[in-house]
Write a protein that holds these residues in place. Structure first.
Motif, short mmCIF file in Angstrom:
data_model
loop_
_atom_site.label_atom_id
_atom_site.label_comp_id
_atom_site.label_asym_id
_atom_site.label_seq_id
_atom_site.Cartn_x
_atom_site.Cartn_y
_atom_site.Cartn_z
N LYS A 188 45.61 -10.88 -1.94
CA LYS A 188 45.18 -11.62 -0.75
C LYS A 188 46.05 -11.27 0.47
O LYS A 188 45.55 -11.21 1.59
N VAL A 210 39.45 -15.06 1.69
CA VAL A 210 40.37 -14.57 2.73
C VAL A 210 39.75 -14.70 4.11
O VAL A 210 40.41 -15.16 5.06
N ILE A 223 36.95 -13.12 -3.68
CA ILE A 223 38.29 -13.23 -3.09
C ILE A 223 38.25 -12.85 -1.62
O ILE A 223 38.90 -13.49 -0.77
N ARG A 258 44.32 -9.96 3.83
CA ARG A 258 44.50 -10.63 5.14
C ARG A 258 44.98 -9.64 6.19
O ARG A 258 44.49 -9.62 7.32
#
Length: 552
Positions: free
Chosen positions: A370, A408, A404, A374
């Motif tokens: 993550k 994000v 996922i 990001r």
């Protein structure tokens, strides 16, 4: 005239005198020391001097061969400071009251032997590295002079093998070619030679004797042949070959700004593979249409701790901005197998190429994944970023990744951080992904084939094992059939498909890839113009049927 055969790892013709590369010869004698503490202090001082030398080598390599290739000297610095290595040396001095040179040499041999016996190809490569750093420490301890080329004119370097540090230390202006008796085409030194644009030959069947020093020779990197004391006919023929090669390189420069379009009007994207922000200069200099593979793992390999979201964001942002609206495809973290990172604290595996690596790590350590996502999405506001996921084997993995990704994006929206929707794609580098590529194509927007791993897994051959070089065949019909299957499934489902592995730059296969309808080829920046020339000379309609019939 004597003809010596080997294997070319970088093309080009060099004509000149041979220079036998004289490695430092350390005659290590064991002797008793009265003051072990003083001897340990002497070792510690030599260790500091070695680290200074390695930093200088890194800086030199950074200028000459780029950040990705210079990274090996950061690895060497970490190895010099490895606690097990240091403790072994100090313990030997303490318990046996021996001199530091002997303790370093013995420890180096023990560690090198341990690495060489491992099954993992990456760890086998470390065997040569630990020998290199041990010899460097011994040189500092004994105040030995550096190995050099003893010549005022450019020469063909002849050696048993060359360590990466020796390759970089050489004055490029004095080197016409590298010729070594041993070595692997996938070694760091071979990669450095290609990056330095110097003809290089390995595995040459030659007895290294002093009488070879100064003799006239020709090194043909295209065929892997060395002509010793060439006759007039051979010399003339090779001079013509060299002139044509140089002329060809000059003509390639005229292709800058031209389109990648075949004689019958079919176009293909030609992108570049990079490992670092600094590589973008080469991408632009060689007129690539975009970045087809940004190996983000180098951000992890070059640090001693996990790169932060901000550090990653700044790197991705810099590449996106410098490419000024051209596509930048960034591959998420791909470590494991031959790319190990100490601070990930991963267990030793019997067969790491088939183990805990790439997307498997990311889906297991979701916080790390993550953080990278990001950073990627934040950078997407500054350019045209696409994201690519490596080592996929199932539809379920892709769906988990997409879930996922959505989490994000929701986090960034809640924080009011701007981002663009990135094109999502996957690497096809396992036979499993090939066989379900029709299903995977419904989940993503593009495919990119990693031919290095796909060939390795398809043929069940370790591509870094020099003993298997003779049967490692990336042109194998099975590999080419798989590539065509992926292309057909991609296009049937309305997505594009490219190749970012070594085969993308193989000019013997360019016509075949064009006949398959491959949409994009991503290669090293220096190979872009040569590939463009090949594309512009091809008539796909004229060769398509014959080429594809061979794959049936």
């Amino acid at each position: 005239m004597i003809v010596l055969n080997g294997k070319g790892v970088f093309g080009g013709v060099a004509i000149g005198k041979l220079s036998l590369y004289q490695k430092q010869q350390h005659q290590i004698k064991r002797y008793h020391v009265e003051d072990a503490d003083a001897e340990i202090a002497r070792f510690e001082e030599a260790k500091k001097g070695t680290l200074v030398q390695l930093q200088e080598l890194y800086n030199k390599a950074l200028k000459e061969v780029g950040e990705a290739n210079a990274a090996i000297f950061e690895v060497h610095q970490m190895m010099v400071e490895d606690l097990d290595y240091i403790e072994s040396i100090i313990n030997m001095i303490n318990t046996q009251n021996v001199n530091a040179e002997y303790a370093v040499a013995t420890t180096g041999d023990n560690f090198a032997e341990m690495f060489a016996s491992m099954d993992d190809a990456y760890m086998k490569e470390r065997s040569a590295d630990v020998k290199d750093i041990s010899e460097r420490i011994i040189s500092v301890l004994s105040n030995a002079t550096k190995s050099t080329v003893d010549s005022d004119e450019p020469v063909i370097i002849l050696a048993e093998d060359l360590a990466p540090s020796e390759t970089v230390q050489l004055d490029k202006d004095k080197v016409l070619a590298f010729v070594t008796k041993f070595g692997s085409s996938n070694s760091h030194t071979a990669i450095l030679a290609r990056t330095m644009n110097i003809p290089a030959l390995i595995s040459v069947d030659v007895d290294l004797t002093e009488e070879l020093n100064g003799r006239m020779a020709i090194a043909d990197g295209f065929t892997g042949t060395v002509y010793l004391d060439p006759d007039e006919e051979t010399l003339k023929k090779m001079q013509e070959k060299r002139a044509k090669d140089l002329e060809k390189k000059e003509l390639l420069l005229q292709l800058k700004g031209k389109e990648n379009v075949t004689l019958d009007g079919k176009s293909i994207n030609i992108y570049a593979n990079i490992g670092n922000v600094s590589d973008v200069a080469n991408v632009l200099q060689n007129d690539a249409g975009g970045v087809g593979l940004f190996r983000s793992e180098f951000l992890y390999l070059e640090t001693t701790d996990y790169p932060t979201e901000e550090e990653q964001f700044q790197s991705y942002k810099a590449v996106a901005e410098r490419m000024a609206g051209k596509k930048v495809i960034i591959r998420t973290l791909d470590i494991g197998a031959d790319k190990q990172v100490d601070y990930f604290n991963m267990d030793k595996e019997e067969n790491p190429a088939l183990g805990y690596r790439a997307i498997r790590i990311c889906l297991d350590r979701i916080d790390i994944f993550k953080t990278q996502l990001r950073a990627l999405y934040r950078a997407s506001a500054y350019g045209k970023i696409s994201i690519m996921f490596p080592m996929i084997i199932s539809v379920e993995e892709v769906r988990e990744i997409k879930k996922i990704v959505e989490e994000v994006k929701a986090e960034l929206r809640d924080l009011g951080i701007p981002f663009d929707d990135c094109e999502l794609g996957i690497m096809i580098e396992t036979p499993a992904a090939v066989m379900v590529s029709d299903l995977l194509a419904k989940e993503v927007e593009f495919f990119s084939i990693g031919t290095n791993d796909l060939t390795q897994y398809t043929l069940a051959i370790d591509r870094q094992n020099p003993k298997l070089d003779k049967i490692y065949n990336p042109h194998h019909t099975a590999v080419l059939r798989m590539i065509k299957m992926v292309a057909d499934n991609a296009h049937a489902n309305g997505i594009w498909m490219g190749i970012c592995g070594e085969l993308g730059a193989d000019l013997e296969l360019t016509e075949t890839f064009l006949a398959m309808g491959i949409d994009e080829l991503s290669v090293s920046p220096s190979l872009i113009l040569g590939l463009r020339k090949k594309v512009r000379e091809t008539n796909v309609d004229a060769v398509k049927d014959a080429l594809l019939d061979r794959l049936k």
